[in-house]
Design a protein around this motif. Structure first.
Motif, short mmCIF file in Angstrom:
data_model
loop_
_atom_site.label_atom_id
_atom_site.label_comp_id
_atom_site.label_asym_id
_atom_site.label_seq_id
_atom_site.Cartn_x
_atom_site.Cartn_y
_atom_site.Cartn_z
N PHE A 173 35.36 -0.76 106.79
CA PHE A 173 34.44 -1.01 105.81
C PHE A 173 33.80 0.42 105.26
O PHE A 173 33.20 0.30 104.00
N ALA A 174 34.01 1.33 106.02
CA ALA A 174 33.27 2.63 105.56
C ALA A 174 34.55 3.56 104.79
O ALA A 174 33.92 4.61 104.20
N TYR A 175 35.51 3.11 104.73
CA TYR A 175 36.50 4.00 104.30
C TYR A 175 36.39 4.11 102.79
O TYR A 175 36.12 3.29 101.98
N ASN A 176 36.37 5.60 102.30
CA ASN A 176 35.95 6.19 101.01
C ASN A 176 34.78 5.53 100.51
O ASN A 176 34.80 5.49 99.15
N ALA A 177 33.74 5.12 101.24
CA ALA A 177 32.64 4.53 100.87
C ALA A 177 31.81 5.42 99.70
O ALA A 177 31.08 4.80 98.73
N ASP A 178 31.83 6.68 99.89
CA ASP A 178 31.35 7.83 98.95
C ASP A 178 32.27 8.00 97.68
O ASP A 178 31.94 9.00 96.78
N GLU A 179 33.38 7.41 97.59
CA GLU A 179 34.23 7.40 96.64
C GLU A 179 34.61 6.20 95.79
O GLU A 179 35.88 5.78 95.86
N PRO A 180 33.65 5.72 95.16
CA PRO A 180 33.93 4.45 94.55
C PRO A 180 34.89 4.49 93.26
O PRO A 180 35.49 3.37 93.27
N ARG A 181 35.28 5.62 92.75
CA ARG A 181 36.19 5.69 91.80
C ARG A 181 37.69 6.31 92.23
O ARG A 181 38.51 6.72 91.34
N HIS A 182 38.09 6.10 93.39
CA HIS A 182 39.19 6.82 94.03
C HIS A 182 40.40 6.27 93.24
O HIS A 182 40.29 4.83 93.11
N GLN A 183 41.40 6.90 93.12
CA GLN A 183 42.39 6.47 91.91
C GLN A 183 43.22 5.22 92.73
O GLN A 183 43.53 4.41 92.31
N PHE A 184 43.40 5.55 94.09
CA PHE A 184 44.40 4.68 94.79
C PHE A 184 43.65 3.69 95.87
O PHE A 184 44.17 2.58 96.29
N ARG A 185 42.55 4.40 96.60
CA ARG A 185 41.88 3.58 97.58
C ARG A 185 40.42 3.59 97.53
O ARG A 185 39.72 4.06 98.27
N PRO A 186 40.07 2.88 96.39
CA PRO A 186 38.43 2.64 96.29
C PRO A 186 38.03 1.79 97.26
O PRO A 186 38.74 0.88 97.91
N PRO A 187 36.73 1.99 97.56
CA PRO A 187 35.95 0.88 98.43
C PRO A 187 35.92 -0.40 97.70
O PRO A 187 35.86 -0.46 96.57
N GLY A 188 35.45 -1.32 98.45
CA GLY A 188 35.17 -2.71 97.83
C GLY A 188 36.38 -3.85 97.61
O GLY A 188 37.43 -3.36 98.16
N TYR A 189 36.08 -4.87 97.15
CA TYR A 189 37.05 -5.98 96.87
C TYR A 189 37.48 -5.97 95.46
O TYR A 189 36.67 -5.58 94.61
#
Length: 414
Positions: A233-249
């Motif tokens: 659940f912490a993966y890329n938590a600081d990059e909400p707009r990551h192009q391919f692996r954003p956090p969240g559902y």
């Protein structure tokens, strides 16, 4: 089936075939470079500048034109698919049988990553090519299936993470997205070959991701996992707009999985009249579709990502999510009708109609879809994808292809 329903399904089939061929006609011939494909800008229709070619875009281009051929499109659909296959084989494919992620127009490698996500699309491209009758594609499909088994499948039967050119895994990561597209590719391979092993592989991935792991998150689909398939659940938590692996559902992925589970139900022959197979795939597909629209639908598209409580993380509306919901609602309407569930069939058809009237919000003046719409207002700013890009209108083409064959599948045999 009464005559009114039959005529409506016939109209839907014709309409979706026309939409599919319209998407492809925008692409052809301008998307074809001397070698491989080029992405087109949604505002002007001009090819993007630069000579980088992304593996996913190449494979998606092949798949697009191949399904155009499957829908009895013009001869150039098959020619364009073969054009892309040549570049896939000659430029992206390395001597060890793996596929480079990014190459230039001459086929020189720019990024030698062996991408799990990318190789799922290689399998899809060859599967669609086999289904369309392209000579030589069957051997490539078999080789790619074997490569994925050898290089990417882990002990659970799922795809592991990206590798360097020497096949060393880059990080202890597992992702649902690559596995979702592997499920899609295995289903396409089953459609092309009729082989049960491909359907079984699709089922295995679907059960692990969309059923077993989702049971730990109240039925929602998390994106990121550790190497042991524990939720990260912490993966890329600081990059909400990551192009391919954003956090969240991601509601778009819930809709996409709903479509895939509906297809599994279709190929397992689940029909009320015959007793069929267990209705669990159909039930789970409905749950995922409802999760997508309940938490993500905002009338002008789907929010990109949200938290467990449904609050948006990134509220941008991506065009691909709308397209996947179009395909999912079409497939689910067909499955509901096959099961004699008339009320649900009508419900999914109504959602299908609501989605279709929103496509103009994402289609640019040139006929190509924008990547996303910013959510500041109902008609927020439109954003085109950055080069080299991975989206040659693959999601809209796939949505209209599914709409066409789902409507045809609802008709009795002549």
């Amino acid at each position: 089936m009464n005559e009114t329903t039959r005529e409506a399904d016939e109209r839907r089939a014709r309409s979706h075939r026309a939409r599919l061929l319209s998407v492809l006609r925008v692409q052809y011939p301008d998307a074809l470079a001397d070698r491989g494909y080029r992405l087109l800008h949604p505002t002007t229709g001009d090819p993007y500048t630069g000579d980088r070619r992304h593996l996913v875009a190449t494979c998606r281009g092949v798949a697009n034109f191949a399904v155009g051929a499957l829908a009895d499109g013009p001869d150039w659909c098959l020619d364009a698919a073969e054009h892309g296959l040549r570049f896939l084989r000659e430029a992206h494919r390395a001597d060890d049988g793996g596929y480079r992620l990014v190459v230039d127009a001459d086929g020189d490698p720019v990024d030698r990553t062996r991408s799990a996500y990318g190789h799922a699309f290689v399998l899809l491209a060859y599967a669609r090519a086999v289904d369309a009758g392209i000579e030589g594609a069957a051997a490539d499909l078999e080789a790619t299936r074997a490569l994925i088994d050898e290089r990417f499948r882990d002990d659970r039967g799922l795809l592991r993470s990206d590798c360097d050119a020497d096949w060393t895994e880059r990080e202890p990561y597992r992702g649902q997205n690559a596995n979702m597209h592997a499920c899609e590719a295995f289903l396409a391979a089953h459609e092309a070959t009729g082989e049960e092993r491909d359907l079984e592989r699709a089922r295995r991935v679907a059960e692990a991701i969309a059923v077993d792991l989702a049971a730990e998150t109240d039925g929602l689909l998390w994106e990121h996992y550790t190497a042991d398939w524990e939720h990260d659940f912490a993966y890329n938590a600081d990059e909400p707009r990551h192009q391919f692996r954003p956090p969240g559902y991601q509601p778009g992925h819930h809709a996409e999985w709903a479509k895939l589970l509906a297809l599994i139900d279709r190929y397992e022959g689940g029909e009320a009249a015959s007793g069929g197979s267990t209705p669990e795939w159909y039930r789970r597909a409905r749950e995922l579709f409802d999760a997508a629209v309940d938490r993500g639908w905002a009338e002008n598209g789907f929010v990109y990502t949200h938290a467990a409580d449904g609050s948006p993380i990134v509220a941008d509306r991506y065009g691909w999510a709308l397209a996947e919901a179009i395909g999912a609602s079409a497939a689910l309407a067909e499955r509901a009708a096959a099961r004699g569930d008339a009320d649900e069939a009508d419900r999914f058809r109504e959602w299908h109609r609501r989605f279709l009237v929103r496509t103009d919000l994402f289609r640019g003046p040139a006929g190509v879809w924008y990547e996303k719409r910013l959510p500041a207002a109902a008609d927020g700013d439109l954003v085109a994808q950055d080069p080299p890009g991975v989206e040659p209108d693959y999601h809209p083409a796939g949505a209209f292809f599914e709409g066409w064959r789902s409507a045809r599948g609802a008709l009795p045999e002549p």
